[in-house]
Write a protein that holds these residues in place. Structure first.
Motif, PDB file in Angstrom:
ATOM      1  N   LYS A   4     -23.160  52.782 -20.445  1.00  0.00           N
ATOM      2  CA  LYS A   4     -21.595  52.784 -20.410  1.00  0.00           C
ATOM      3  C   LYS A   4     -21.247  53.699 -19.640  1.00  0.00           C
ATOM      4  O   LYS A   4     -19.999  53.738 -19.014  1.00  0.00           O
ATOM      5  CB  LYS A   4     -21.087  52.983 -21.898  1.00  0.00           C
ATOM      6  N   ASN A   5     -22.027  54.708 -19.081  1.00  0.00           N
ATOM      7  CA  ASN A   5     -21.605  56.058 -18.328  1.00  0.00           C
ATOM      8  C   ASN A   5     -21.752  55.589 -16.753  1.00  0.00           C
ATOM      9  O   ASN A   5     -21.505  56.659 -16.110  1.00  0.00           O
ATOM     10  CB  ASN A   5     -22.267  57.231 -18.680  1.00  0.00           C
ATOM     11  N   ASN A   6     -22.442  54.657 -16.416  1.00  0.00           N
ATOM     12  CA  ASN A   6     -22.634  54.335 -15.040  1.00  0.00           C
ATOM     13  C   ASN A   6     -21.381  53.715 -14.414  1.00  0.00           C
ATOM     14  O   ASN A   6     -20.874  52.775 -14.886  1.00  0.00           O
ATOM     15  CB  ASN A   6     -23.788  53.169 -14.892  1.00  0.00           C
ATOM     16  N   ASN A  26     -20.069  47.547 -14.872  1.00  0.00           N
ATOM     17  CA  ASN A  26     -21.167  46.731 -15.230  1.00  0.00           C
ATOM     18  C   ASN A  26     -21.458  45.656 -14.237  1.00  0.00           C
ATOM     19  O   ASN A  26     -21.138  44.853 -14.334  1.00  0.00           O
ATOM     20  CB  ASN A  26     -20.873  46.063 -16.573  1.00  0.00           C
ATOM     21  N   LEU A  27     -22.621  46.076 -13.387  1.00  0.00           N
ATOM     22  CA  LEU A  27     -23.051  45.419 -12.149  1.00  0.00           C
ATOM     23  C   LEU A  27     -23.150  43.910 -12.306  1.00  0.00           C
ATOM     24  O   LEU A  27     -22.657  43.128 -11.656  1.00  0.00           O
ATOM     25  CB  LEU A  27     -23.793  46.173 -11.346  1.00  0.00           C
ATOM     26  N   TYR A  57     -22.682  56.287  -9.773  1.00  0.00           N
ATOM     27  CA  TYR A  57     -22.272  57.414 -10.041  1.00  0.00           C
ATOM     28  C   TYR A  57     -21.690  57.949 -11.559  1.00  0.00           C
ATOM     29  O   TYR A  57     -21.740  57.029 -12.308  1.00  0.00           O
ATOM     30  CB  TYR A  57     -20.530  57.310  -9.217  1.00  0.00           C
ATOM     31  N   GLU A  58     -21.500  59.067 -11.654  1.00  0.00           N
ATOM     32  CA  GLU A  58     -21.221  59.506 -12.972  1.00  0.00           C
ATOM     33  C   GLU A  58     -19.711  59.329 -13.420  1.00  0.00           C
ATOM     34  O   GLU A  58     -19.459  59.347 -14.616  1.00  0.00           O
ATOM     35  CB  GLU A  58     -21.380  61.257 -13.234  1.00  0.00           C
ATOM     36  N   THR A  59     -18.893  59.214 -12.606  1.00  0.00           N
ATOM     37  CA  THR A  59     -17.619  59.081 -12.510  1.00  0.00           C
ATOM     38  C   THR A  59     -17.107  57.921 -12.045  1.00  0.00           C
ATOM     39  O   THR A  59     -17.345  57.582 -11.021  1.00  0.00           O
ATOM     40  CB  THR A  59     -16.617  60.201 -12.361  1.00  0.00           C
TER      41      THR A  59
END
Length: 87
Positions: A4-6, A26-27, A57-59
């Motif tokens: 979820k954090n990607n 969500n690629l 990325y983280e954000t």
């Protein structure tokens, strides 16, 4: 693989060899949405698409910054950025 954090900046190659850049968290789901005709107006008219490049990325802000910067490039620069001509 994905959490979820990607946050992803991604590049798709369309059927006409044009490039489409976007953002998602969500690629796999996003590429599937593009190929079902529900991803974006542009890709709907250029199906099918395949993901030829992505960065994680983280954000969300960082990923969207990368997407924006990529969209400012000329096509030749975009191809160089993603590592050469799409397949």
């Amino acid at each position: 693989m994905e959490t979820k954090n990607n946050h992803f900046f991604y590049v798709l190659e369309c059927a006409d060899h044009s490039l489409y850049a976007g953002y998602t968290n969500n690629l796999d789901k996003r590429v599937a949405a593009h190929n079902s005709g529900k991803g974006a107006k542009y890709t709907k008219a250029h199906l099918p698409v395949k993901c030829v490049y992505f960065e994680t990325y983280e954000t969300k802000q960082e990923a969207m910054r990368a997407e924006y910067a990529f969209k400012q490039l000329k096509r030749s620069e975009k191809l160089k950025y993603i590592g050469g001509a799409p397949r």
